[in-house]
Design an enzyme around this catalytic site. Structure first.
Site, PDB file in Angstrom:
ATOM      1  CB  ALA A  22       6.102 -10.405   6.351  1.00  0.00           C
ATOM      2  CB  THR A  26       7.147 -16.969   5.335  1.00  0.00           C
ATOM      3  OG1 THR A  26       6.758 -17.348   6.644  1.00  0.00           O
ATOM      4  CG2 THR A  26       7.738 -15.584   5.381  1.00  0.00           C
ATOM      5  NE  ARG A  34      11.821  -4.052   7.793  1.00  0.00           N
ATOM      6  CZ  ARG A  34      10.627  -3.861   7.282  1.00  0.00           C
ATOM      7  NH1 ARG A  34       9.779  -4.868   7.193  1.00  0.00           N
ATOM      8  NH2 ARG A  34      10.246  -2.680   6.846  1.00  0.00           N
ATOM      9  CD  GLN A  98       3.340  -5.110  10.695  1.00  0.00           C
ATOM     10  OE1 GLN A  98       3.624  -6.224  11.111  1.00  0.00           O
ATOM     11  NE2 GLN A  98       4.178  -4.097  10.814  1.00  0.00           N
ATOM     12  CG  HIS A 116       1.580  -1.803   5.355  1.00  0.00           C
ATOM     13  ND1 HIS A 116       2.642  -2.619   5.649  1.00  0.00           N
ATOM     14  CD2 HIS A 116       1.640  -0.789   6.261  1.00  0.00           C
ATOM     15  CE1 HIS A 116       3.314  -2.130   6.695  1.00  0.00           C
ATOM     16  NE2 HIS A 116       2.711  -1.024   7.087  1.00  0.00           N
ATOM     17  CB  CYS A 149      -7.825   5.912 -15.375  1.00  0.00           C
ATOM     18  SG  CYS A 149      -9.526   6.265 -14.966  1.00  0.00           S
ATOM     19  CB  SER A 187       4.508  -8.614  13.453  1.00  0.00           C
ATOM     20  OG  SER A 187       5.060  -7.307  13.390  1.00  0.00           O
TER      21      SER A 187
HETATM   22 ZN    ZN Z   1      -9.145   8.250 -13.856  1.00  0.00          ZN
END
Ligand code: ZN
Length: 247
Positions: A22, A26, A34, A98, A116, A149, A187
């Site tokens: 992260a 920034t 965090r 991440q 992620h 959907c 990190s």
């Molecule tokens: Zn669908």
């Protein structure tokens, strides 16, 4: 001078990888999870959990669409561009991140593994059809909450929510296994299993460079530590690499 030494390591390594968290985003206005200004000081992490999505997809998206909108508006900073530059120079082979913000790709990086997932994509939980998240955001703006959907299934972001396992970890670990130098950028290196990436490189005899403002649990095994904002340290490293290659 630490930047010269780091540049020398980058030039002499044969398979350098970057590991980003992260802290690299920034300076692009994306709050760290965090850190002192962290997003989760303001919102409960429970809002971005799989349990909450399943229990209340309407309110999940009410919160998450705001977060997504903010991420789409963010632009890469000098740290992202520096990594893209090092990839073009053939020095960095892969970025393992991440982050879900897609800023590495926006800055021009090609080889990115997203542990992620990515907020740029969403998918239907029933038929797994994928959607560009920008289209999902416009569905929400038209009042379709939660977004659905064509098959009737609820759409979710293609990100790892709290309570879910990380993605692509085996691919990331096999790359770390081949690497002789990892540069960890922004990190906190506290989240398992992501912190296994730099640990794996070290265990295989490679080197670890940490660029981070705060101390990390892996500082004791790092070869170099630079405590400066990464949007300042990375351009300096690129500059040193360029000078050494040209000289
Ligand atoms: Zn669908």
């Amino acid at each position: 001078m630490i930047y010269e030494k780091v540049a020398e390591e980058l030039i002499s390594s044969s398979y350098t990888i970057a590991f980003t968290g992260a802290g690299i985003s920034t300076a692009s206005g994306i709050p760290d999870f965090r850190g002192p200004q962290g997003l989760w000081k303001k919102y409960s992490p429970e809002l971005a959990s799989i349990e909450y999505f399943e229990k209340d997809p309407k309110n999940f998206w009410g919160f998450y669409s705001l977060r997504m909108r903010g991420l789409f508006e963010a632009q890469p900073n000098k740290a992202h561009y520096s990594l893209a530059e090092l990839e073009k120079m053939g020095i960095i082979k892969v970025i393992i991140t991440q982050n879900i913000d897609g800023l590495h790709q926006k800055a021009g990086s090609k080889n990115v593994i997203e542990l992620h997932g990515t907020m740029r994509r969403s998918y239907c939980v029933l038929c797994l059809r994928t959607y560009d998240s920008l289209n999902v955001l416009s569905m929400i703006e038209k009042g379709n909450l939660p977004p659905r959907c064509d098959c009737g299934g609820i759409i979710r972001p293609d990100v790892v929510l709290f309570g879910e396992p990380v993605k692509n970890i085996y691919e990331a670990l096999s790359i770390a296994y081949e690497s002789d130098l990892v540069i960890s950028i922004g990190s906190s290196l506290t989240v398992y299993p992501a912190n296994l990436i730099p640990q794996t490189v070290k265990e295989r005899g490679g080197k670890l460079i940490i660029l981070n403002m705060e101390e990390t649990p892996l500082d004791s095994i790092a070869d170099y530590i630079v405590r400066e904002p990464v949007e300042i340290s990375l351009p300096k490293i690129v500059e040193n690499v360029r000078q050494k290659i040209l000289s």
